[in-house]
Design a protein around this motif. Structure first.
Motif, mmCIF file in Angstrom:
data_model
loop_
_atom_site.group_PDB
_atom_site.id
_atom_site.type_symbol
_atom_site.label_atom_id
_atom_site.label_comp_id
_atom_site.label_asym_id
_atom_site.label_seq_id
_atom_site.Cartn_x
_atom_site.Cartn_y
_atom_site.Cartn_z
ATOM 1 N N LYS A 177 0.845 -1.204 0.000
ATOM 2 C CA LYS A 177 0.000 0.000 0.000
ATOM 3 C C LYS A 177 0.871 1.242 0.000
ATOM 4 O O LYS A 177 1.866 1.321 0.717
ATOM 5 C CB LYS A 177 -0.883 -0.001 1.259
ATOM 6 N N ILE A 178 0.497 2.229 -0.851
ATOM 7 C CA ILE A 178 1.202 3.514 -0.905
ATOM 8 C C ILE A 178 0.178 4.632 -0.710
ATOM 9 O O ILE A 178 -0.842 4.669 -1.396
ATOM 10 C CB ILE A 178 1.926 3.716 -2.250
ATOM 11 N N ASP A 184 0.946 21.538 3.661
ATOM 12 C CA ASP A 184 1.299 22.845 3.127
ATOM 13 C C ASP A 184 2.003 22.633 1.785
ATOM 14 O O ASP A 184 1.426 22.032 0.902
ATOM 15 C CB ASP A 184 2.151 23.636 4.123
ATOM 16 N N SER A 185 3.250 23.059 1.648
ATOM 17 C CA SER A 185 3.926 22.899 0.363
ATOM 18 C C SER A 185 4.795 21.645 0.305
ATOM 19 O O SER A 185 5.442 21.386 -0.707
ATOM 20 C CB SER A 185 4.808 24.125 0.090
ATOM 21 N N ASP A 186 4.829 20.858 1.385
ATOM 22 C CA ASP A 186 5.642 19.643 1.421
ATOM 23 C C ASP A 186 4.810 18.420 1.032
ATOM 24 O O ASP A 186 3.575 18.468 0.995
ATOM 25 C CB ASP A 186 6.237 19.434 2.816
ATOM 26 N N VAL A 187 5.528 17.314 0.755
ATOM 27 C CA VAL A 187 4.859 16.071 0.350
ATOM 28 C C VAL A 187 5.360 14.938 1.238
ATOM 29 O O VAL A 187 6.568 14.773 1.431
ATOM 30 C CB VAL A 187 5.148 15.731 -1.126
ATOM 31 N N LEU A 188 4.409 14.168 1.797
ATOM 32 C CA LEU A 188 4.749 12.994 2.597
ATOM 33 C C LEU A 188 4.166 11.761 1.931
ATOM 34 O O LEU A 188 3.009 11.766 1.511
ATOM 35 C CB LEU A 188 4.205 13.143 4.020
ATOM 36 N N LEU A 189 4.974 10.704 1.851
ATOM 37 C CA LEU A 189 4.527 9.429 1.289
ATOM 38 C C LEU A 189 4.900 8.318 2.265
ATOM 39 O O LEU A 189 6.004 8.319 2.820
ATOM 40 C CB LEU A 189 5.181 9.182 -0.075
ATOM 41 N N VAL A 190 3.987 7.402 2.471
ATOM 42 C CA VAL A 190 4.263 6.248 3.321
ATOM 43 C C VAL A 190 3.833 4.989 2.579
ATOM 44 O O VAL A 190 2.797 4.966 1.907
ATOM 45 C CB VAL A 190 3.541 6.356 4.689
ATOM 46 N N MET A 191 4.629 3.926 2.669
ATOM 47 C CA MET A 191 4.259 2.657 2.041
ATOM 48 C C MET A 191 4.639 1.499 2.965
ATOM 49 O O MET A 191 5.591 1.574 3.732
ATOM 50 C CB MET A 191 4.920 2.497 0.671
ATOM 51 N N GLY A 192 3.830 0.447 2.899
ATOM 52 C CA GLY A 192 4.029 -0.729 3.749
ATOM 53 C C GLY A 192 2.845 -1.658 3.590
ATOM 54 O O GLY A 192 2.169 -1.665 2.545
ATOM 55 N N THR A 193 2.555 -2.414 4.627
ATOM 56 C CA THR A 193 1.341 -3.214 4.592
ATOM 57 C C THR A 193 0.145 -2.270 4.598
ATOM 58 O O THR A 193 0.264 -1.120 5.066
ATOM 59 C CB THR A 193 1.273 -4.141 5.810
ATOM 60 N N PRO A 194 -1.021 -2.700 4.096
ATOM 61 C CA PRO A 194 -2.180 -1.797 4.094
ATOM 62 C C PRO A 194 -2.498 -1.264 5.497
ATOM 63 O O PRO A 194 -2.797 -0.072 5.651
ATOM 64 C CB PRO A 194 -3.305 -2.687 3.558
ATOM 65 N N GLU A 195 -2.433 -2.132 6.487
ATOM 66 C CA GLU A 195 -2.742 -1.696 7.852
ATOM 67 C C GLU A 195 -1.725 -0.675 8.361
ATOM 68 O O GLU A 195 -2.094 0.345 8.945
ATOM 69 C CB GLU A 195 -2.768 -2.906 8.785
ATOM 70 N N MET A 196 -0.441 -0.950 8.136
ATOM 71 C CA MET A 196 0.587 -0.031 8.615
ATOM 72 C C MET A 196 0.524 1.307 7.890
ATOM 73 O O MET A 196 0.657 2.373 8.507
ATOM 74 C CB MET A 196 1.973 -0.657 8.437
ATOM 75 N N ALA A 197 0.324 1.289 6.570
ATOM 76 C CA ALA A 197 0.246 2.533 5.809
ATOM 77 C C ALA A 197 -0.917 3.404 6.293
ATOM 78 O O ALA A 197 -0.777 4.624 6.450
ATOM 79 C CB ALA A 197 0.118 2.233 4.321
#
Length: 221
Positions: A177-178, A184-197
């Motif tokens: 999962k991603i 604001d003007s920054d971008v955060l992305l997290v990926m992992g298992t669906p539950e963890m994401a």
């Protein structure tokens, strides 16, 4: 005899006249002597001291009051990002996170490291990138925080991250999962298992509400 007395009288008279003339001459000399020049009396110092001039008080400079920082332009340093992520993880709790999580600022001049961790092939419009992952290589979990430069196109950076990041970069494991979001003007992305994401994303949004002015829409695949 008569002539002798007359001669003595004449001599006595001459002596008296001579003495009288000398006396008159002395008086005349005394009257002609210059009068002494009067000496001016010395000025005595005044008993009362002269008051000293009182210096004017210099007004103290009033220090400028620093403006409270706002999140309108995103975070400004890797230290700020690490502090924010620590708050996010404290909401989740260490027992619910992958073990040995640490934050690593990327060297933007090392494009191999940038591409491996983010999929990006250019750092144009980017001021900094921080990656937060487990120290155990067999755990498929990664959070990427991108600090954008002033005037950068955050939408384009977010779209490129979602498209190009490699969920199987660990080779032996892969993220399922991603999720990404603009802060604001920054971008955060997290990926992992669906539950963890989902868990990390929810904690990010909860923490960001007290730090950022604008929280973007959730983007996932």
């Amino acid at each position: 005899m008569k002539n002798t007395k007359t001669a003595r009288g004449s001599k006595l008279l001459s002596v008296m006249l001579l003495l009288l003339s000398a006396a008159l001459l002395l008086c005349a000399c005394a009257n002609n002597a210059p009068a002494p020049t009067p000496t001016a009396p010395a000025t005595e110092p005044s008993a009362e001291p002269t008051p000293e001039a009182t210096p004017e008080a210099t007004p103290e400079a009033t220090p400028d009051t620093p403006e409270a920082p706002t999140g309108a332009s995103g975070l400004s340093s890797a230290e700020d990002v690490s502090a924010f992520l620590d708050q996010v993880y404290s909401v989740i709790g260490a027992e619910n996170l992958p073990m040995m999580i640490g934050h690593m600022p990327l060297d933007l001049t090392d494009m191999d490291a940038v591409t491996y961790n983010t999929g990006l092939t250019s750092v144009e419009g980017i001021d900094g990138i921080v990656v937060s992952e487990s120290g155990v290589g067999s755990i498929a979990y990664s959070l990427v925080y991108v600090m954008t430069a002033d005037g950068a196109d955050a939408d384009a950076i977010q779209a490129e991250l979602m498209e190009k990041i490699n969920p199987a970069k660990w080779i032996c494991v892969s993220a399922d999962k991603i999720i990404s979001v603009q802060l604001d003007s920054d971008v955060l992305l997290v990926m992992g298992t669906p539950e963890m994401a989902e868990t990390v994303y929810n904690a990010v949004v909860e923490t960001a509400e007290g730090t950022f002015t604008n929280i973007g829409e959730k983007v996932e695949n």
